[in-house]
Design a protein around this motif. Structure first.
Motif, PDB file in Angstrom:
ATOM      1  N   ARG A 130      28.151  79.503  20.077  1.00 12.97           N
ATOM      2  CA  ARG A 130      28.144  80.051  18.728  1.00 12.97           C
ATOM      3  C   ARG A 130      29.527  79.895  18.105  1.00 12.97           C
ATOM      4  NH1 ARG A 130      26.021  85.024  21.313  1.00 12.97           N
ATOM      5  NH2 ARG A 130      23.784  84.697  21.682  1.00 12.97           N
ATOM      6  N   ILE A 131      29.575  79.820  16.787  1.00 17.39           N
ATOM      7  CA  ILE A 131      30.864  79.746  16.093  1.00 17.39           C
ATOM      8  C   ILE A 131      31.666  81.012  16.415  1.00 17.39           C
ATOM      9  CG2 ILE A 131      32.003  79.684  13.838  1.00 17.39           C
ATOM     10  CD1 ILE A 131      29.559  78.208  12.780  1.00 17.39           C
ATOM     11  N   GLY A 132      32.892  80.809  16.875  1.00 15.60           N
ATOM     12  CA  GLY A 132      33.733  81.945  17.238  1.00 15.60           C
ATOM     13  C   GLY A 132      33.445  82.494  18.618  1.00 15.60           C
ATOM     14  N   GLY A 133      32.508  81.888  19.342  1.00 13.07           N
ATOM     15  CA  GLY A 133      32.155  82.394  20.667  1.00 13.07           C
ATOM     16  C   GLY A 133      32.768  81.573  21.783  1.00 13.07           C
ATOM     17  N   ARG A 134      32.830  82.147  22.979  1.00 14.45           N
ATOM     18  CA  ARG A 134      33.370  81.463  24.152  1.00 14.45           C
ATOM     19  C   ARG A 134      32.294  81.166  25.190  1.00 14.45           C
ATOM     20  NH1 ARG A 134      38.976  84.893  25.294  1.00 14.45           N
ATOM     21  NH2 ARG A 134      39.965  84.466  23.241  1.00 14.45           N
ATOM     22  N   GLU A 135      31.167  81.809  25.028  1.00 14.06           N
ATOM     23  CA  GLU A 135      30.091  81.661  26.020  1.00 14.06           C
ATOM     24  C   GLU A 135      29.289  80.389  25.738  1.00 14.06           C
ATOM     25  OE1 GLU A 135      25.986  83.986  27.405  1.00 14.06           O
ATOM     26  OE2 GLU A 135      27.215  84.745  25.743  1.00 14.06           O
ATOM     27  N   THR A 136      29.043  79.628  26.796  1.00 16.69           N
ATOM     28  CA  THR A 136      28.178  78.449  26.697  1.00 16.69           C
ATOM     29  C   THR A 136      26.741  78.886  26.950  1.00 16.69           C
ATOM     30  OG1 THR A 136      29.923  76.939  27.421  1.00 16.69           O
ATOM     31  CG2 THR A 136      27.651  76.173  27.626  1.00 16.69           C
ATOM     32  N   ILE A 137      25.871  78.591  26.006  1.00 16.79           N
ATOM     33  CA  ILE A 137      24.487  79.075  26.051  1.00 16.79           C
ATOM     34  C   ILE A 137      23.542  77.902  26.288  1.00 16.79           C
ATOM     35  CG2 ILE A 137      22.668  80.235  24.727  1.00 16.79           C
ATOM     36  CD1 ILE A 137      25.036  81.512  23.089  1.00 16.79           C
ATOM     37  N   ARG A 138      22.740  77.996  27.325  1.00 14.87           N
ATOM     38  CA  ARG A 138      21.757  76.952  27.611  1.00 14.87           C
ATOM     39  C   ARG A 138      20.536  77.158  26.722  1.00 14.87           C
ATOM     40  NH1 ARG A 138      22.999  72.507  30.269  1.00 14.87           N
ATOM     41  NH2 ARG A 138      20.852  72.373  31.025  1.00 14.87           N
ATOM     42  N   VAL A 139      19.992  76.061  26.198  1.00 20.20           N
ATOM     43  CA  VAL A 139      18.789  76.137  25.366  1.00 20.20           C
ATOM     44  C   VAL A 139      17.782  75.076  25.810  1.00 20.20           C
ATOM     45  CG1 VAL A 139      19.814  77.172  23.313  1.00 20.20           C
ATOM     46  CG2 VAL A 139      19.931  74.696  23.610  1.00 20.20           C
ATOM     47  N   ASP A 140      16.536  75.465  25.781  1.00 21.53           N
ATOM     48  CA  ASP A 140      15.436  74.549  26.107  1.00 21.53           C
ATOM     49  C   ASP A 140      14.597  74.387  24.846  1.00 21.53           C
ATOM     50  OD1 ASP A 140      13.303  73.123  27.164  1.00 21.53           O
ATOM     51  OD2 ASP A 140      12.340  74.915  28.005  1.00 21.53           O
ATOM     52  N   VAL A 141      14.887  73.357  24.075  1.00 17.56           N
ATOM     53  CA  VAL A 141      14.272  73.171  22.762  1.00 17.56           C
ATOM     54  C   VAL A 141      13.803  71.732  22.611  1.00 17.56           C
ATOM     55  CG1 VAL A 141      14.682  73.178  20.268  1.00 17.56           C
ATOM     56  CG2 VAL A 141      15.669  74.974  21.687  1.00 17.56           C
ATOM     57  N   ARG A 142      12.597  71.577  22.092  1.00 17.55           N
ATOM     58  CA  ARG A 142      12.137  70.233  21.731  1.00 17.55           C
ATOM     59  C   ARG A 142      12.483  69.982  20.266  1.00 17.55           C
ATOM     60  NH1 ARG A 142       6.044  67.685  21.996  1.00 17.55           N
ATOM     61  NH2 ARG A 142       6.701  65.528  21.691  1.00 17.55           N
ATOM     62  N   ILE A 143      13.117  68.843  19.996  1.00 11.93           N
ATOM     63  CA  ILE A 143      13.527  68.507  18.636  1.00 11.93           C
ATOM     64  C   ILE A 143      12.475  67.616  17.978  1.00 11.93           C
ATOM     65  CG2 ILE A 143      15.237  67.329  17.198  1.00 11.93           C
ATOM     66  CD1 ILE A 143      16.236  69.943  18.358  1.00 11.93           C
ATOM     67  N   ILE A 144      12.018  68.055  16.798  1.00 15.01           N
ATOM     68  CA  ILE A 144      11.195  67.221  15.928  1.00 15.01           C
ATOM     69  C   ILE A 144      11.962  67.118  14.615  1.00 15.01           C
ATOM     70  CG2 ILE A 144       8.948  66.891  14.835  1.00 15.01           C
ATOM     71  CD1 ILE A 144       7.801  68.890  16.875  1.00 15.01           C
ATOM     72  N   ALA A 145      12.400  65.923  14.272  1.00 17.95           N
ATOM     73  CA  ALA A 145      13.208  65.724  13.069  1.00 17.95           C
ATOM     74  C   ALA A 145      12.414  64.927  12.037  1.00 17.95           C
ATOM     75  CB  ALA A 145      14.505  65.003  13.413  1.00 17.95           C
ATOM     76  N   ALA A 146      12.811  65.052  10.781  1.00 19.15           N
ATOM     77  CA  ALA A 146      12.122  64.318   9.707  1.00 19.15           C
ATOM     78  C   ALA A 146      13.129  63.942   8.636  1.00 19.15           C
ATOM     79  CB  ALA A 146      11.000  65.166   9.106  1.00 19.15           C
ATOM     80  N   THR A 147      12.859  62.841   7.958  1.00 21.89           N
ATOM     81  CA  THR A 147      13.717  62.419   6.855  1.00 21.89           C
ATOM     82  C   THR A 147      12.958  61.493   5.923  1.00 21.89           C
ATOM     83  OG1 THR A 147      15.820  61.371   6.266  1.00 21.89           O
ATOM     84  CG2 THR A 147      14.623  60.425   8.120  1.00 21.89           C
ATOM     85  N   ASN A 148      13.353  61.512   4.651  1.00 19.53           N
ATOM     86  CA  ASN A 148      12.824  60.526   3.711  1.00 19.53           C
ATOM     87  C   ASN A 148      13.851  59.430   3.453  1.00 19.53           C
ATOM     88  OD1 ASN A 148      14.733  61.779   2.140  1.00 19.53           O
ATOM     89  ND2 ASN A 148      13.318  62.560   0.604  1.00 19.53           N
ATOM     90  N   ARG A 149      14.948  59.474   4.154  1.00 22.41           N
ATOM     91  CA  ARG A 149      15.989  58.451   4.015  1.00 22.41           C
ATOM     92  C   ARG A 149      15.762  57.303   4.998  1.00 22.41           C
ATOM     93  NH1 ARG A 149      20.753  59.209   1.313  1.00 22.41           N
ATOM     94  NH2 ARG A 149      21.034  61.234   0.300  1.00 22.41           N
ATOM     95  N   ASP A 150      16.340  56.152   4.695  1.00 26.56           N
ATOM     96  CA  ASP A 150      16.369  55.019   5.623  1.00 26.56           C
ATOM     97  C   ASP A 150      17.570  55.235   6.543  1.00 26.56           C
ATOM     98  OD1 ASP A 150      16.653  52.642   6.961  1.00 26.56           O
ATOM     99  OD2 ASP A 150      16.303  51.362   5.216  1.00 26.56           O
ATOM    100  N   LEU A 151      17.334  55.814   7.719  1.00 26.51           N
ATOM    101  CA  LEU A 151      18.440  56.175   8.596  1.00 26.51           C
ATOM    102  C   LEU A 151      19.186  54.956   9.112  1.00 26.51           C
ATOM    103  CD1 LEU A 151      17.365  59.239  10.770  1.00 26.51           C
ATOM    104  CD2 LEU A 151      18.698  59.166   8.665  1.00 26.51           C
ATOM    105  N   GLN A 152      18.496  53.827   9.255  1.00 23.48           N
ATOM    106  CA  GLN A 152      19.206  52.623   9.684  1.00 23.48           C
ATOM    107  C   GLN A 152      20.238  52.220   8.637  1.00 23.48           C
ATOM    108  OE1 GLN A 152      16.595  49.454  10.857  1.00 23.48           O
ATOM    109  NE2 GLN A 152      15.316  50.788  12.097  1.00 23.48           N
ATOM    110  N   ARG A 153      19.878  52.320   7.376  1.00 25.41           N
ATOM    111  CA  ARG A 153      20.846  52.023   6.317  1.00 25.41           C
ATOM    112  C   ARG A 153      21.971  53.052   6.314  1.00 25.41           C
ATOM    113  NH1 ARG A 153      20.583  48.845   2.065  1.00 25.41           N
ATOM    114  NH2 ARG A 153      18.343  48.511   2.347  1.00 25.41           N
ATOM    115  N   GLU A 154      21.610  54.336   6.556  1.00 24.24           N
ATOM    116  CA  GLU A 154      22.638  55.379   6.601  1.00 24.24           C
ATOM    117  C   GLU A 154      23.619  55.110   7.736  1.00 24.24           C
ATOM    118  OE1 GLU A 154      22.744  58.217   4.322  1.00 24.24           O
ATOM    119  OE2 GLU A 154      21.489  56.694   3.367  1.00 24.24           O
TER     120      GLU A 154
END
Length: 469
Positions: A273-297
């Motif tokens: 976390r911002i301002g934190g010292r503890e490392t936190i483990r997370v188990d999260v599946r990422i689903i991302a979306a965009t209307n941009r051409d990421l290859q061009r970006e």
């Protein structure tokens, strides 16, 4: 029987590491080829089930040249790459690989990508062989009426639903691509609901709606006193989604400095976390979306290539509504029934001429625009049949039809926003405001106004020039 994999990689250390990982996982490695000619010879001598191939190999031919030959022989393949320019990435995508693996490799990424590749290969190889033999398209046993609220039976939509069914059970990152309003959030929700994480949280974040100063706090959280205004500890969206799925909408708008921290979370599955010292483990599946051409970006330096590869494990491209017009009647009836029921209206149908109008319109705002239009039509309808559809005046279909593809979708979206602003006299928020009509958060609308330089149009609408009489 052990599945056979050929490695086409010209770097000895990386090829050797791949071989050790694959053999440990129970695969048979048929060989390591450092050039296209060597790979073809090995394929002829001992045909593999799948090939892992680097885009750049020794000699005059590339991995893309090899991919074309493998496709002719119905041998599946996954690309290996450290970095490539936009032209090379586009050429690689045309060969229809089963995935991309970014260097340096992580064992889990390799094995998950291979699981997806095997599933795709087993599902689509019989159809591909049949298509190659007969020249016909494989069809579903029955047309799809609805899939978690996704309505239609067009070929483009069926491909999307195939991809959802392939990737949902497998715990890997998904990148949903498509224009604004094509239903990316619905697809993300369907993937989550069909996954083993379905009983865990599904957390949504619109990256475009968050300022640069707030996005890291929103994603990773902060400790009390970590910055001015941080009066309490905040749990970020990653922690909120622990055990479930995190949907990052409009990820193409994420600032570069946040992208580097996002990459660390994806790689290490941990955050601070911002301002934190503890490392936190997370188990999260990422689903991302965009209307941009990421290859061009990526090519223009606005998006990190390493993050792009991490997200691009399993891309799903959503078709624009103008490219699936056969679905328009079913979509329109679905929205009509939904809004009629929600508003206690007795509207049951469309006049045939109205459906014709809907089919002929090009829908620059895609499904979201249709949804808003049908809702308004239901509310205004005085009988059980909608007899008039008020399409936006500048885009009415005449002898000179607007072509969003040739004109450029950003230009079309800009003109659509201006047209909506004109209808609501420049009002942005509140009832009847542009944000409500466009179904956008006000912050997202403000971002698009800045992006397209529409502030002058608003000023003119709010302060029309005075005329002398």
């Amino acid at each position: 029987m052990m599945k056979k994999i050929l490695i086409a990689e010209d770097q000895f250390i990386e090829a050797n590491n791949l071989q050790l990982i694959l053999q440990k996982a129970g695969y048979e490695v048929t060989g390591i080829a450092r050039s296209v000619s060597a790979a073809i010879e090995m394929v002829d001598n001992n045909e593999p089930d799948l090939v892992l191939l680097d885009i750049y190999l020794k000699g005059p031919l590339t991995g893309i040249d090899l991919a074309r030959k493998l496709r002719q022989r119905n041998i599946g393949f996954v690309y290996l790459s450290a970095n490539s320019n936009e032209k090379t990435l586009n050429e690689a995508k045309v060969t229809q690989p089963y995935g991309f693996l970014v260097k340096p490799f992580r064992e889990k990424d390799i094995l998950v990508t291979l699981d997806i590749a095997w599933y795709q290969h087993e599902q689509f190889l019989p159809a591909r062989r049949n298509n190659d033999r007969t020249g016909t398209r494989n069809t579903h046993p029955s047309s799809i009426a609805a899939f978690n609220g996704i309505v239609g039976s067009s070929a483009g939509l069926k491909q999307v639903l195939d991809n959802i069914q392939v990737v949902a059970p497998v715990d890997t990152t998904v990148l949903i691509l498509g224009e604004s309003g094509t239903g990316k959030e619905q697809v993300a929700s369907a993937i989550h609901k069909l996954s083993p994480r379905k009983n865990k949280p599904f957390v949504k974040v619109n990256c475009a709606a968050l300022s640069t100063t707030l996005i890291e706090s929103e994603l990773f959280g902060h400790e009390r006193g970590s910055f001015t205004g941080a009066t309490d500890r905040r749990i970020g969206r990653f922690e909120q989604a622990n055990g479930g799925s995190l949907f990052l909408d409009e990820i193409g708008e994420m600032p570069l400095e946040t992208q580097s921290k996002m990459l660390r979370v994806l790689q290490e599955k941990e955050l601070e976390r911002i301002g934190g010292r503890e490392t936190i483990r997370v188990d999260v599946r990422i689903i991302a979306a965009t209307n941009r051409d990421l290859q061009r970006e990526v090519a223009e330096g606005r998006f990190r290539m390493d993050l792009y590869y991490r997200l691009h494990v399993f891309p799903i491209q959503l078709p624009a509504l103008r490219d699936r017009k056969e679905d328009i009647p079913a979509l329109a009836m679905n929205f009509l029934r939904s809004f009629a029921a929600a508003n206690n209206r007795l509207v049951k149908n469309f006049k045939p001429e109205c459906l014709e109008q809907l089919i002929r319109y090009n829908w620059p705002g895609n499904i979201r625009e249709m949804q808003n239009l049908i809702e308004r039509s239901v509310l205004l309808c005085k009988t059980d049949t909608i007899t008039e559809i008020s399409l936006p005046e500048p885009a009415r279909v005449t002898g000179a039809t607007i072509n969003p593809v040739s004109k450029g979708m950003e230009q079309v979206e800009r003109e659509h926003i201006i047209e909506v602003l004109t209808r609501c006299n420049g009002k942005l928020s509140g009832s009847g405001g542009a944000a409500e009509l466009l179904q956008l958060p006000l912050s997202t609308l403000n971002y698009k106004l800045r992006k397209y330089g529409i502030s002058r149009e608003i000023s003119i609408l709010n302060n029309p020039p005075k005329t002398n009489h």
